[in-house]
Design a protein around this motif. Structure first.
Motif, mmCIF file in Angstrom:
data_model
loop_
_atom_site.group_PDB
_atom_site.id
_atom_site.type_symbol
_atom_site.label_atom_id
_atom_site.label_comp_id
_atom_site.label_asym_id
_atom_site.label_seq_id
_atom_site.Cartn_x
_atom_site.Cartn_y
_atom_site.Cartn_z
ATOM 1 N N THR A 70 37.010 39.766 38.725
ATOM 2 C CA THR A 70 36.065 39.975 39.811
ATOM 3 C C THR A 70 36.408 39.064 40.982
ATOM 4 O OG1 THR A 70 34.317 40.557 38.257
ATOM 5 C CG2 THR A 70 33.640 39.896 40.476
ATOM 6 N N ASP A 78 32.124 43.735 45.385
ATOM 7 C CA ASP A 78 32.661 45.092 45.461
ATOM 8 C C ASP A 78 34.135 45.208 45.095
ATOM 9 O OD1 ASP A 78 30.194 46.135 46.468
ATOM 10 O OD2 ASP A 78 30.704 45.260 48.421
ATOM 11 N N THR A 79 34.798 44.090 44.865
ATOM 12 C CA THR A 79 36.247 44.117 44.707
ATOM 13 C C THR A 79 36.675 43.472 43.399
ATOM 14 O OG1 THR A 79 36.463 43.916 47.100
ATOM 15 C CG2 THR A 79 38.448 43.527 45.795
ATOM 16 N N HIS A 89 40.407 42.780 40.831
ATOM 17 C CA HIS A 89 41.857 42.803 40.688
ATOM 18 C C HIS A 89 42.216 43.244 39.282
ATOM 19 C CE1 HIS A 89 43.232 39.904 44.132
ATOM 20 N NE2 HIS A 89 42.814 41.062 44.562
ATOM 21 N N VAL A 99 44.262 45.776 43.770
ATOM 22 C CA VAL A 99 42.869 45.716 44.195
ATOM 23 C C VAL A 99 42.196 47.061 43.942
ATOM 24 C CG1 VAL A 99 41.313 45.339 46.141
ATOM 25 C CG2 VAL A 99 43.432 44.012 45.954
ATOM 26 N N GLY A 125 37.976 48.932 43.285
ATOM 27 C CA GLY A 125 36.540 48.736 43.362
ATOM 28 C C GLY A 125 35.914 48.656 41.983
ATOM 29 N N ARG A 126 34.661 48.216 41.939
ATOM 30 C CA ARG A 126 33.958 48.106 40.663
ATOM 31 C C ARG A 126 33.830 49.463 39.973
ATOM 32 N NH1 ARG A 126 31.148 43.807 38.913
ATOM 33 N NH2 ARG A 126 31.157 41.921 40.206
#
Length: 252
Positions: free
Chosen positions: A204, A208-209, A211, A222, A224-225
């Motif tokens: 986390t 919203d992002t 890895h 990268v 999104g959740r």
């Protein structure tokens, strides 16, 4: 079916070869070329299994064409001159036919082509599956099990391989999606395909992002959740192998 092309600068010779090859239902003539330039384009587009190739041509020779090819199809030289025979076999051609063509010699050449194709197919059955990656300067035959991810970059795709440099390929990501097995490969969004078996961690970054880190790959991807949640939903067993960490967290 053997896909073959005819390269000869004489129209009459090309028509004659078309007629002769038409007697062999196991052959498909995918095109013909009257010059080295058009031959290069024909080979690039059609990727024939074999060439029936003249030697003396306007603007160059059949040898020039073979020297310029990064990957050569099987070659049968078709020429009016016997003086090139020794040089021809330096190029590992399958056969050398003299004009006018003896039908028996042509039949023998076709048999050689069939045997060569059968040998290649038998070899492929015992090899790990591969992808053909064409860059601006070369073609790389890459084992699929060494690919960890593929990312779209405009009209190109960057292919990440285990413990090696990424390869920029002049093809769209969608073309590769149909060529890799699912599982373990998953297209997780419009621009990224990952090898799920190689996921090491989903980290986390902010609300919203996230890895995605992959084994044997220095690049972190990268997402999104929602994408991360989709991966876990599609592969219920994945959480047992993936650690979720957050900045300052304890990894639980």
């Amino acid at each position: 079916m053997l896909r073959v092309a005819i390269v000869d600068d004489e129209a009459l010779a090309r028509r004659g070869m078309q007629r002769l090859l038409g007697e062999y239902p196991q052959l498909e003539v995918v095109g013909e070329a009257a010059s080295l330039k058009t031959a290069m384009e024909l080979i690039r587009v059609e990727r024939p299994d074999a060439l029936f190739l003249d030697i003396e041509m306007h603007g160059g020779s059949g040898f020039d064409l073979l020297q310029d090819l990064q990957e050569r199809p099987d070659v049968v030289f078709v020429t009016a001159h016997d003086r090139y025979a020794v040089k021809a076999y330096d190029f590992a051609v399958l056969d050398y036919l003299l004009k006018p063509i003896d039908p028996k010699r042509l039949a023998a050449a076709v048999t050689k082509l069939e045997k060569a194709q059968a040998a290649r197919q038998a070899l492929l059955k015992h090899q790990a599956p591969t992808l053909r990656l064409r860059t601006s300067t070369r073609t790389v035959i890459q084992r699929i099990d060494t690919i960890v991810a593929m990312r779209a970059e405009g009209d190109y795709t960057r292919v990440f391989v285990a413990n090696g440099p990424a390869i920029l390929v002049g093809q769209l990501l969608g073309k590769f999606e149909a060529q890799v097995p699912t599982p373990p490969f998953l297209r997780i969004n419009r621009s990224l395909i990952v090898n799920v078996d190689r996921i090491r961690a989903i980290e986390t970054i902010d609300r919203d992002t996230m890895h995605i880190s992959l084994d044997d790959c220095a690049e972190a991807f990268v997402v999104g959740r929602a994408t991360a949640a989709r991966i876990r939903k599609l592969y219920p067993g994945l959480p047992r192998r993936v650690s979720l960490t957050s900045p300052g967290g304890d990894g639980t």
